[in-house]
Design a protein around this motif. Structure first.
Motif, PDB file in Angstrom:
ATOM      1  N   LYS A 120     -18.880  -0.685  -9.257  1.00  0.00           N
ATOM      2  CA  LYS A 120     -19.169   0.585  -9.050  1.00  0.00           C
ATOM      3  C   LYS A 120     -17.964   1.579  -9.002  1.00  0.00           C
ATOM      4  CE  LYS A 120     -22.741  -1.213  -5.866  1.00  0.00           C
ATOM      5  NZ  LYS A 120     -23.297  -1.488  -4.459  1.00  0.00           N
ATOM      6  N   PHE A 121     -16.846   1.161  -8.530  1.00  0.00           N
ATOM      7  CA  PHE A 121     -15.932   2.173  -8.507  1.00  0.00           C
ATOM      8  C   PHE A 121     -14.474   1.288  -8.972  1.00  0.00           C
ATOM      9  CE2 PHE A 121     -16.036  -0.079  -4.159  1.00  0.00           C
ATOM     10  CZ  PHE A 121     -14.579  -0.587  -4.048  1.00  0.00           C
ATOM     11  N   ARG A 122     -13.344   2.258  -9.184  1.00  0.00           N
ATOM     12  CA  ARG A 122     -12.150   1.590  -9.563  1.00  0.00           C
ATOM     13  C   ARG A 122     -11.218   2.259  -8.491  1.00  0.00           C
ATOM     14  NH1 ARG A 122     -11.149  -0.889 -14.357  1.00  0.00           N
ATOM     15  NH2 ARG A 122     -12.929  -0.970 -15.974  1.00  0.00           N
ATOM     16  N   MET A 123     -10.186   1.751  -7.812  1.00  0.00           N
ATOM     17  CA  MET A 123      -9.265   2.104  -6.905  1.00  0.00           C
ATOM     18  C   MET A 123      -7.857   1.968  -7.902  1.00  0.00           C
ATOM     19  SD  MET A 123      -7.997   0.772  -3.349  1.00  0.00           S
ATOM     20  CE  MET A 123      -6.858  -0.237  -3.995  1.00  0.00           C
ATOM     21  N   GLN A 124      -7.434   3.163  -7.815  1.00  0.00           N
ATOM     22  CA  GLN A 124      -6.046   3.084  -8.402  1.00  0.00           C
ATOM     23  C   GLN A 124      -4.975   3.129  -7.222  1.00  0.00           C
ATOM     24  OE1 GLN A 124      -5.207   6.205 -11.010  1.00  0.00           O
ATOM     25  NE2 GLN A 124      -3.103   5.811 -11.461  1.00  0.00           N
ATOM     26  N   SER A 125      -4.014   2.151  -7.227  1.00  0.00           N
ATOM     27  CA  SER A 125      -2.837   2.320  -6.238  1.00  0.00           C
ATOM     28  C   SER A 125      -2.177   3.514  -6.135  1.00  0.00           C
ATOM     29  CB  SER A 125      -1.973   0.855  -6.465  1.00  0.00           C
ATOM     30  OG  SER A 125      -0.975   1.187  -5.384  1.00  0.00           O
ATOM     31  N   SER A 126      -1.857   3.908  -4.753  1.00  0.00           N
ATOM     32  CA  SER A 126      -1.035   4.917  -4.524  1.00  0.00           C
ATOM     33  C   SER A 126       0.437   4.572  -5.065  1.00  0.00           C
ATOM     34  CB  SER A 126      -1.200   5.528  -3.329  1.00  0.00           C
ATOM     35  OG  SER A 126      -0.591   4.634  -2.286  1.00  0.00           O
ATOM     36  N   ARG A 127       1.618   5.230  -4.795  1.00  0.00           N
ATOM     37  CA  ARG A 127       2.870   4.982  -4.996  1.00  0.00           C
ATOM     38  C   ARG A 127       3.216   3.871  -3.835  1.00  0.00           C
ATOM     39  NH1 ARG A 127       6.024  10.430  -4.897  1.00  0.00           N
ATOM     40  NH2 ARG A 127       4.564  10.614  -3.152  1.00  0.00           N
ATOM     41  N   ARG A 128       3.944   2.907  -4.408  1.00  0.00           N
ATOM     42  CA  ARG A 128       4.388   2.139  -3.505  1.00  0.00           C
ATOM     43  C   ARG A 128       5.099   2.635  -2.285  1.00  0.00           C
ATOM     44  NH1 ARG A 128       4.253  -3.498  -4.822  1.00  0.00           N
ATOM     45  NH2 ARG A 128       4.964  -3.608  -2.489  1.00  0.00           N
ATOM     46  N   ALA A 129       5.847   3.750  -2.537  1.00  0.00           N
ATOM     47  CA  ALA A 129       6.731   4.452  -1.470  1.00  0.00           C
ATOM     48  C   ALA A 129       5.817   4.698  -0.210  1.00  0.00           C
ATOM     49  CB  ALA A 129       7.446   5.505  -2.157  1.00  0.00           C
ATOM     50  N   ASN A 130       4.548   4.950  -0.363  1.00  0.00           N
ATOM     51  CA  ASN A 130       3.701   5.302   0.665  1.00  0.00           C
ATOM     52  C   ASN A 130       3.439   4.229   1.645  1.00  0.00           C
ATOM     53  OD1 ASN A 130       2.850   7.909  -0.243  1.00  0.00           O
ATOM     54  ND2 ASN A 130       1.297   7.113  -1.634  1.00  0.00           N
ATOM     55  N   CYS A 131       3.779   3.255   1.318  1.00  0.00           N
ATOM     56  CA  CYS A 131       3.616   1.776   1.978  1.00  0.00           C
ATOM     57  C   CYS A 131       4.899   1.538   2.543  1.00  0.00           C
ATOM     58  CB  CYS A 131       2.751   0.658   1.421  1.00  0.00           C
ATOM     59  SG  CYS A 131       0.977   0.939   1.287  1.00  0.00           S
ATOM     60  N   ASN A 132       5.953   1.768   1.464  1.00  0.00           N
ATOM     61  CA  ASN A 132       7.111   1.044   1.785  1.00  0.00           C
ATOM     62  C   ASN A 132       8.066   1.923   2.976  1.00  0.00           C
ATOM     63  OD1 ASN A 132       7.110  -0.873  -0.110  1.00  0.00           O
ATOM     64  ND2 ASN A 132       8.219   0.261  -1.568  1.00  0.00           N
ATOM     65  N   PHE A 133       7.617   3.172   2.923  1.00  0.00           N
ATOM     66  CA  PHE A 133       8.260   4.178   4.133  1.00  0.00           C
ATOM     67  C   PHE A 133       7.732   3.531   5.404  1.00  0.00           C
ATOM     68  CE2 PHE A 133       8.197   7.722   6.905  1.00  0.00           C
ATOM     69  CZ  PHE A 133       9.557   8.306   6.654  1.00  0.00           C
ATOM     70  N   PRO A 134       6.755   3.446   5.614  1.00  0.00           N
ATOM     71  CA  PRO A 134       6.376   2.843   7.225  1.00  0.00           C
ATOM     72  C   PRO A 134       6.924   1.623   7.507  1.00  0.00           C
ATOM     73  CG  PRO A 134       4.503   3.829   5.994  1.00  0.00           C
ATOM     74  CD  PRO A 134       5.440   3.635   4.848  1.00  0.00           C
ATOM     75  N   VAL A 135       7.189   0.730   6.386  1.00  0.00           N
ATOM     76  CA  VAL A 135       7.747  -0.627   6.807  1.00  0.00           C
ATOM     77  C   VAL A 135       9.296  -0.408   7.013  1.00  0.00           C
ATOM     78  CG1 VAL A 135       8.163  -2.853   5.684  1.00  0.00           C
ATOM     79  CG2 VAL A 135       5.891  -1.816   5.343  1.00  0.00           C
ATOM     80  N   TYR A 136       9.937   0.182   5.917  1.00  0.00           N
ATOM     81  CA  TYR A 136      11.316   0.386   6.253  1.00  0.00           C
ATOM     82  C   TYR A 136      11.742   1.357   7.474  1.00  0.00           C
ATOM     83  CZ  TYR A 136      11.760  -1.869   1.568  1.00  0.00           C
ATOM     84  OH  TYR A 136      11.863  -2.648   0.612  1.00  0.00           O
TER      85      TYR A 136
END
Length: 221
Positions: free
Chosen positions: A54-70
């Motif tokens: 039904k849909f395709r999801m394209q991952s955003s840049r890893r920095a969007n998740c890495n920034f909160p983690v780091y």
């Protein structure tokens, strides 16, 4: 019974709360990325699918998740633990010497905490807005009514063709959002308490100087 510096005690507790909040941010975001087969869903982009999906999801840049983690690891876990132990030592020393707190460095930590407050404000916005963007598009391109219902969808990594289950990502990111804003509030409180101690210490030093000047004045006949 020994009396401790109450403000130092409060700041110590706040630093250890910051330390704990770091885990509540980094672990959910990190686990969520692993559950999504290495894709970052914060600000992820959706498009209509073909006849198979039904849909395709394209991952955003890893920095969007890495920034909160780091950010949570270094600003909350490491920094919070370090300053928590430092202030705990100061609290222990203040039992014997109530003026110990007035001898501590204040201004450097006000500046550092102010900077980290701004960074965590950005971090909270990234997690909250990024998750909202993901949810809005997921509901638009699928038949679900609640964002969390996406855990029942069969997800496929279009790059590796691997199928995977996402788990309860909604609960994980809800925890991460709450912890992000709590950490932001805690740093704001630290800035406020640090500023209060700075002015309090300055008044104490001024009062001490005044008493010394009065004591050094010789009486006239």
């Amino acid at each position: 019974m020994a009396v401790v510096d109450l403000q130092l005690l409060v700041q110590t507790i706040l630093y250890f709360c910051i330390f704990l909040s770091g885990f509540a941010i980094s672990i959910p975001v990190g686990v969520n990325t692993i559950k999504f087969d290495g894709m970052c869903i914060l600000y992820a982009d959706f498009t209509k699918g073909d006849g198979i999906s039904k849909f395709r999801m394209q991952s955003s840049r890893r920095a969007n998740c890495n920034f909160p983690v780091y950010m949570s690891v270094f600003a909350c876990i490491f920094y919070g633990l370090g300053l928590g132990c430092y202030n705990a030592y100061a609290v222990w020393k203040s039992r014997a010497n109530q003026s110990f707190g007035s001898a501590m460095w204040i201004m450097p930590f006000i500046l550092i905490n102010s900077t980290l407050f701004v960074m965590l404000l950005i971090n909270g916005c990234m997690v909250s807005v990024g998750y909202k963007v993901f949810c809005d598009q997921l509901k638009e391109y699928s038949d679900i009514f609640r964002c969390g219902d996406g855990k029942n969808i069969k997800w496929i990594n279009t790059v590796t063709s691997n199928t995977f289950t996402t788990g309860d990502y909604a609960s994980l990111l809800t925890v991460a959002q709450i912890a992000s804003w709590i950490a932001c509030l805690l740093f704001l409180l630290q800035v406020s308490l640090g500023t209060l101690r700075f002015y309090r210490n300055r008044r104490l030093r001024q009062s001490s100087s005044d008493r010394e000047r009065i004591g050094n004045v010789e009486p006239t006949a």
